[in-house]
Write a protein that holds these residues in place. Structure first.
Motif, PDB file in Angstrom:
ATOM      1  N   UNK A   1     -61.144 -20.994 -16.075  1.00 30.36           N
ATOM      2  CA  UNK A   1     -61.769 -21.333 -17.355  1.00 30.36           C
ATOM      3  C   UNK A   1     -62.928 -20.387 -17.654  1.00 30.36           C
ATOM      4  N   UNK A   2     -63.798 -20.188 -16.665  1.00 27.67           N
ATOM      5  CA  UNK A   2     -64.943 -19.295 -16.876  1.00 27.67           C
ATOM      6  C   UNK A   2     -64.488 -17.875 -17.170  1.00 27.67           C
ATOM      7  N   UNK A   3     -63.466 -17.419 -16.443  1.00 30.65           N
ATOM      8  CA  UNK A   3     -62.973 -16.059 -16.616  1.00 30.65           C
ATOM      9  C   UNK A   3     -62.293 -15.873 -17.971  1.00 30.65           C
ATOM     10  N   UNK A   4     -61.367 -16.769 -18.294  1.00 35.63           N
ATOM     11  CA  UNK A   4     -60.587 -16.606 -19.526  1.00 35.63           C
ATOM     12  C   UNK A   4     -61.414 -16.856 -20.782  1.00 35.63           C
ATOM     13  N   UNK A   5     -62.465 -17.670 -20.658  1.00 36.06           N
ATOM     14  CA  UNK A   5     -63.328 -17.903 -21.815  1.00 36.06           C
ATOM     15  C   UNK A   5     -64.487 -16.908 -21.864  1.00 36.06           C
ATOM     16  N   UNK A   6     -64.612 -16.072 -20.839  1.00 32.96           N
ATOM     17  CA  UNK A   6     -65.657 -15.054 -20.815  1.00 32.96           C
ATOM     18  C   UNK A   6     -67.060 -15.629 -20.724  1.00 32.96           C
ATOM     19  N   UNK A   7     -67.220 -16.703 -19.936  1.00 32.31           N
ATOM     20  CA  UNK A   7     -68.528 -17.356 -19.844  1.00 32.31           C
ATOM     21  C   UNK A   7     -69.331 -16.805 -18.667  1.00 32.31           C
ATOM     22  N   UNK A   8     -70.576 -16.404 -18.891  1.00 35.78           N
ATOM     23  CA  UNK A   8     -71.412 -15.833 -17.823  1.00 35.78           C
ATOM     24  C   UNK A   8     -72.088 -16.916 -16.983  1.00 35.78           C
ATOM     25  N   UNK A   9     -71.267 -17.743 -16.359  1.00 35.46           N
ATOM     26  CA  UNK A   9     -71.769 -18.872 -15.563  1.00 35.46           C
ATOM     27  C   UNK A   9     -71.098 -18.863 -14.206  1.00 35.46           C
ATOM     28  N   UNK A  10     -71.739 -19.534 -13.229  1.00 35.33           N
ATOM     29  CA  UNK A  10     -71.015 -19.842 -11.999  1.00 35.33           C
ATOM     30  C   UNK A  10     -70.666 -21.334 -12.049  1.00 35.33           C
ATOM     31  N   UNK A  11     -69.853 -21.769 -11.084  1.00 35.60           N
ATOM     32  CA  UNK A  11     -69.358 -23.145 -11.138  1.00 35.60           C
ATOM     33  C   UNK A  11     -70.455 -24.184 -10.954  1.00 35.60           C
ATOM     34  N   UNK A  12     -71.475 -23.867 -10.169  1.00 35.05           N
ATOM     35  CA  UNK A  12     -72.577 -24.816  -9.983  1.00 35.05           C
ATOM     36  C   UNK A  12     -73.312 -25.034 -11.307  1.00 35.05           C
ATOM     37  N   UNK A  13     -73.526 -23.967 -12.051  1.00 35.79           N
ATOM     38  CA  UNK A  13     -74.184 -24.090 -13.357  1.00 35.79           C
ATOM     39  C   UNK A  13     -73.315 -24.898 -14.321  1.00 35.79           C
ATOM     40  N   UNK A  14     -72.014 -24.620 -14.309  1.00 35.53           N
ATOM     41  CA  UNK A  14     -71.104 -25.371 -15.174  1.00 35.53           C
ATOM     42  C   UNK A  14     -71.114 -26.851 -14.823  1.00 35.53           C
ATOM     43  N   UNK A  15     -71.094 -27.169 -13.522  1.00 30.86           N
ATOM     44  CA  UNK A  15     -71.123 -28.574 -13.097  1.00 30.86           C
ATOM     45  C   UNK A  15     -72.366 -29.286 -13.634  1.00 30.86           C
ATOM     46  N   UNK A  16     -73.511 -28.613 -13.530  1.00 35.83           N
ATOM     47  CA  UNK A  16     -74.756 -29.224 -14.000  1.00 35.83           C
ATOM     48  C   UNK A  16     -74.727 -29.404 -15.518  1.00 35.83           C
ATOM     49  N   UNK A  17     -74.193 -28.425 -16.224  1.00 36.25           N
ATOM     50  CA  UNK A  17     -74.103 -28.552 -17.684  1.00 36.25           C
ATOM     51  C   UNK A  17     -73.201 -29.723 -18.076  1.00 36.25           C
ATOM     52  N   UNK A  18     -72.098 -29.888 -17.347  1.00 33.16           N
ATOM     53  CA  UNK A  18     -71.201 -31.010 -17.635  1.00 33.16           C
ATOM     54  C   UNK A  18     -71.882 -32.336 -17.295  1.00 33.16           C
ATOM     55  N   UNK A  19     -72.671 -32.349 -16.210  1.00 30.05           N
ATOM     56  CA  UNK A  19     -73.404 -33.575 -15.857  1.00 30.05           C
ATOM     57  C   UNK A  19     -74.439 -33.929 -16.917  1.00 30.05           C
ATOM     58  N   UNK A  20     -75.049 -32.913 -17.522  1.00 27.24           N
ATOM     59  CA  UNK A  20     -75.996 -33.174 -18.618  1.00 27.24           C
ATOM     60  C   UNK A  20     -75.239 -33.692 -19.837  1.00 27.24           C
ATOM     61  N   UNK A  21     -74.110 -33.081 -20.120  1.00 30.53           N
ATOM     62  CA  UNK A  21     -73.262 -33.505 -21.247  1.00 30.53           C
ATOM     63  C   UNK A  21     -72.735 -34.925 -21.029  1.00 30.53           C
ATOM     64  N   UNK A  22     -72.426 -35.256 -19.751  1.00 31.21           N
ATOM     65  CA  UNK A  22     -72.002 -36.604 -19.332  1.00 31.21           C
ATOM     66  C   UNK A  22     -70.806 -37.151 -20.100  1.00 31.21           C
ATOM     67  N   UNK A  23     -69.644 -36.476 -20.012  1.00 31.04           N
ATOM     68  CA  UNK A  23     -68.464 -37.026 -20.687  1.00 31.04           C
ATOM     69  C   UNK A  23     -68.113 -38.403 -20.141  1.00 31.04           C
ATOM     70  N   UNK A  24     -67.730 -39.293 -21.049  1.00 30.73           N
ATOM     71  CA  UNK A  24     -67.492 -40.693 -20.670  1.00 30.73           C
ATOM     72  C   UNK A  24     -66.368 -40.842 -19.667  1.00 30.73           C
ATOM     73  N   UNK A  25     -65.366 -39.950 -19.708  1.00 30.20           N
ATOM     74  CA  UNK A  25     -64.249 -40.115 -18.781  1.00 30.20           C
ATOM     75  C   UNK A  25     -64.623 -39.761 -17.343  1.00 30.20           C
ATOM     76  N   UNK A  26     -65.712 -39.003 -17.140  1.00 33.75           N
ATOM     77  CA  UNK A  26     -66.122 -38.612 -15.792  1.00 33.75           C
ATOM     78  C   UNK A  26     -67.248 -39.460 -15.238  1.00 33.75           C
ATOM     79  N   UNK A  27     -68.159 -39.864 -16.097  1.00 28.67           N
ATOM     80  CA  UNK A  27     -69.343 -40.592 -15.639  1.00 28.67           C
ATOM     81  C   UNK A  27     -69.395 -41.941 -16.345  1.00 28.67           C
ATOM     82  N   UNK A  28     -69.614 -42.980 -15.568  1.00 30.76           N
ATOM     83  CA  UNK A  28     -69.572 -44.336 -16.117  1.00 30.76           C
ATOM     84  C   UNK A  28     -70.930 -44.801 -16.617  1.00 30.76           C
TER      85      UNK A  28
END
Length: 201
Positions: free
Chosen positions: A48-75
């Motif tokens: 995903x990071x490669x094909x979308x050309x995002x200058x992130x590593x997976x740890x940064x992406x994980x934290x961003x998703x945790x901040x975003x807090x999608x309902x299907x992942x976090x209760x």
């Protein structure tokens, strides 16, 4: 090797687990181990990071998703404010690590600190529009792939998979123990046999 599996099947039968159940468990475990090895390498995340050309590593992406807090992942309550400690809890990582990554994301303009509306002494974390756009793009990428795969399944197959997967996930997360399975005596004997074997080496 097949003969070792047959020996294991015999051991399980003596412990009261039917041979067909052990064979199913062996097949299930093989699938899980292959899945675990692929998940551990985070193949989909890297793609995903490669094909979308995002200058992130997976740890940064994980934290961003945790901040975003999608309902299907976090209760969590979707109205709940997100603090660094919330990120650490959602990802099950050390708070100091969560803090370092959040600080880096803030420096890159992908996250921001703000004052809590509930408690002015408390600092919360949000995504900037750029950070939000990145998270939404990654989630769309993931669900394009997953949705495309599941589109070939029948409704019955999808309806069968989810409750079984949830049942297994609950068992694995609850840390099922030998005493819950009624196997504590068998496990104690296995431990004693192993200890005796190791002392003779």
């Amino acid at each position: 090797m097949a003969e070792r599996d047959e020996e294991l099947i015999g051991d399980m039968a003596r412990a009261g687990i039917a041979p067909e159940v052990t064979r199913a468990a062996l097949a299930f475990d093989a699938v899980l181990q292959r899945w675990r090895r692929r998940v551990r390498t985070r193949e989909l995340g890297h793609r995903a990071l490669d094909e979308l050309g995002l200058p992130l590593d997976l740890a940064q992406l994980d934290v961003m998703i945790a901040i975003h807090a999608p309902a299907n992942e976090f209760a969590d309550d979707p109205a709940e404010e997100t603090m660094v400690s919330t990120v650490a809890q959602r990802l099950n990582i050390d708070p100091s690590r969560a803090s370092r990554i959040v600080t880096d994301l803030i420096g890159r303009g992908l996250a921001a600190r703000a004052t809590s509306r509930a408690d002015a002494r408390r600092s919360i974390v949000t995504l900037t529009p750029s950070g939000q756009a990145m998270v939404e793009a990654v989630r769309r990428y993931k669900f394009l792939l997953l949705g495309g795969f599941l589109s070939d399944w029948t409704p019955d197959e999808r309806e069968t998979l989810l409750p079984l997967l949830e049942r297994f996930s609950h068992w694995s997360e609850s840390g099922a123990t030998a005493d819950e399975a009624g196997l504590e005596d068998r496990i104690a004997r296995l431990r004693d046999e192993l200890a005796q074997h190791l002392t003779t080496l």
